[in-house]
Scaffold this active site. Structure first.
Site, PDB file in Angstrom:
ATOM      1  N   HIS A  43       0.812  -1.212   0.000  1.00  0.00           N
ATOM      2  CA  HIS A  43       0.000   0.000   0.000  1.00  0.00           C
ATOM      3  C   HIS A  43       0.845   1.261   0.000  1.00  0.00           C
ATOM      4  CE1 HIS A  43      -1.952  -2.940   2.845  1.00  0.00           C
ATOM      5  NE2 HIS A  43      -0.827  -2.761   3.509  1.00  0.00           N
ATOM      6  N   ASN A  75      14.977   8.563  -4.694  1.00  0.00           N
ATOM      7  CA  ASN A  75      15.958   8.208  -5.719  1.00  0.00           C
ATOM      8  C   ASN A  75      16.545   9.392  -6.461  1.00  0.00           C
ATOM      9  OD1 ASN A  75      13.370   8.615  -6.790  1.00  0.00           O
ATOM     10  ND2 ASN A  75      13.792   7.379  -8.594  1.00  0.00           N
TER      11      ASN A  75
END
EC number: 2.7.7.23
Length: 453
Positions: free
Chosen positions: A361, A384
């Site tokens: 989730h 990232n």
């Protein structure tokens, strides 16, 4: 027998009311002219010629991967004029097949029937009988049933207008005769144009056999002049594709509510719910189930995978027995191993998710290599991007990541590690280590709650 295939795509298409060339409008997600070129390319020993004019640069750029000979018709004066422009490029022997860039549903099987009848003394016509032939050139036959001419609507007599058999415009003519016929064309008609259909009377005069072939259905030879006709062909194509899928073992819960905008291949016992869109090249393995309102683009889905409602999968590879969605988004570069699970409101991008791993989730997993049997808690984010470059997150097998964790890349989490909920991980986590990186909780007694004023 070698063949020249000429695709006529020079028309203005003013009724489309578009800034784009008519033949670049799409049916089933593919430009009409590309559909015709793709079908033509299936015929062996063929050379393609594409006649362009209005917005021809657009057409040429869109079709350059077909390596067709581009012939310009800047001042279109009819179909015969178009063929005359191509004439210098035609092979000395063989035959020339004329197709149309705005007749996108022509089938290779029909063209193969035509080529099977072709020889140096035979002209092959594709004709069809219509209840309402208005607008089409009529096929005129003599008492013996031989074709003697094609008469255009505006030039037809009252008796000729009653003829139901009409010209589709698609014909295959022997080159040894065609060059002379094209040179002899005149524009003495109501339109002041050079009609390719006039070669039929010349063929009859010269003793050339004229044979006819019929398409499988009317839609196969239907042209597009406006967006209403475009929409009608879109529905026809979608229906054809839906029927084909069902005949090959797929279940469509409502065949009228599926859109295939490219190529969809399915295994047996696939189930597709309503309002799904398949774009580009999509492969669904045996036993795959796709829930309602899903959009799949350029992806491969392994056997027995379940895709729940409102899921978007793009340029991804999904293994067998995976569970995806609802409301999941798999962006380009995602690879799911067998039995992986991507749950609701999860987004992945350039992520390799190992066998049996679960991201259940509310997570973003990007630029990540994840091993097998990893459990990712709700709200986990891979951080990232540093504002300039993307960085890699590596998570080994059997890792447990608690909810609301931020993994700040580049970072590695070794096998068997456990990350406490709410942590921001910026350093490597070793094998079987517990990592927690969060502020210490402080509780204050008798804290006065704020009061509204």
């Amino acid at each position: 027998m070698t063949q020249d295939i000429v695709i006529l795509a020079a028309g203005k298409g003013s009724r489309m009311k578009s800034a784009f060339s008519k033949v670049l409008h799409k049916v089933g997600g593919i430009a009409m002219v590309r559909r015709v070129l793709t079908t033509a390319s299936t015929l062996p020993e063929s050379k393609l010629h594409l006649v362009v004019g209005h917005q021809g640069e657009q057409v040429e750029a869109n079709c350059q991967d077909f390596s067709a000979n581009i012939v310009w018709q800047n001042d279109p004066q009819g179909t015969g004029d178009a063929l005359r422009r191509v004439a210098p490029f035609l092979q000395a022997d063989g035959a020339t097949l004329t197709l149309y860039g705005d007749v996108p549903l022509i089938r290779a099987s029909t063209l193969e029937k035509m080529t099977a009848l072709s020889n140096s003394n035979t002209l092959v016509l594709l004709t069809i009988s219509l209840d309402n032939p208005t607008g089409y050139g009529r096929i005129v036959r003599n008492e013996q049933g031989k074709v003697t001419a094609i008469v255009e609507q505006k030039d037809a007599s009252e008796s000729q207008l009653a003829i139901k058999e009409v010209n589709t415009g698609i014909l295959l003519a022997p080159n040894n005769h065609l060059q002379g016929w094209l040179a002899a064309l005149t524009n003495n008609n109501a339109q002041g144009e050079y009609y390719l259909t006039d070669v039929i009377a010349m063929a009859a005069r010269d003793g050339v056999d004229i044979v006819t072939v019929n398409p499988e259905n009317e839609a196969e030879v239907a042209g597009v002049n406006d967006r209403v006709q475009l929409a009608a062909l879109e529905r026809e194509l979608q229906n054809q594709q839906a029927v084909s899928l069902m005949q090959n073992g797929a279940t469509l819960l409502d065949p009228s509510r599926i859109d295939i905008r490219g190529e969809l291949t399915t295994g047996h016992d696939v189930i597709i719910d309503v309002n799904c869109i398949f774009e580009g090249k999509v492969v669904l393995g045996t036993g795959v189930e796709v829930g309602p309102n899903c959009h799949l683009k350029n992806c491969t889905i392994g056997d027995n995978t379940i895709i729940k409602s409102n899921t978007l999968i793009e340029e991804s590879q999904v293994g067998e027995h995976c569970d995806i969605g609802p409301f999941a988004r798999l962006r380009p570069g995602t690879q799911l191993a067998n039995k992986a699970k991507i749950g609701n409101f999860v987004e992945t991008k350039k992520a390799i998710i190992g066998e049996g791993s679960k991201v259940n989730h509310l997570s973003y997993i990007g630029d990540t290599e994840m091993g097998a049997n990893v459990n990712v808690g709700a709200g986990t984010i891979t951080c990232n991007y540093d504002g300039v470059n993307k960085h890699l997150t590596q998570v080994a097998d059997n890792v447990f990541i608690g909810s609301n964790t931020s993994l700040v890349a580049p970072v590695q989490v070794a096998e068997g590690a456990m990350i406490a909920a709410g942590s921001t991980i910026t350093k490597q986590v070793g094998e079987n280590q517990l990592a927690f990186a969060r502020a210490r909780q402080t509780n204050k007694d008798n804290w006065p709650r704020p009061i509204k004023k």
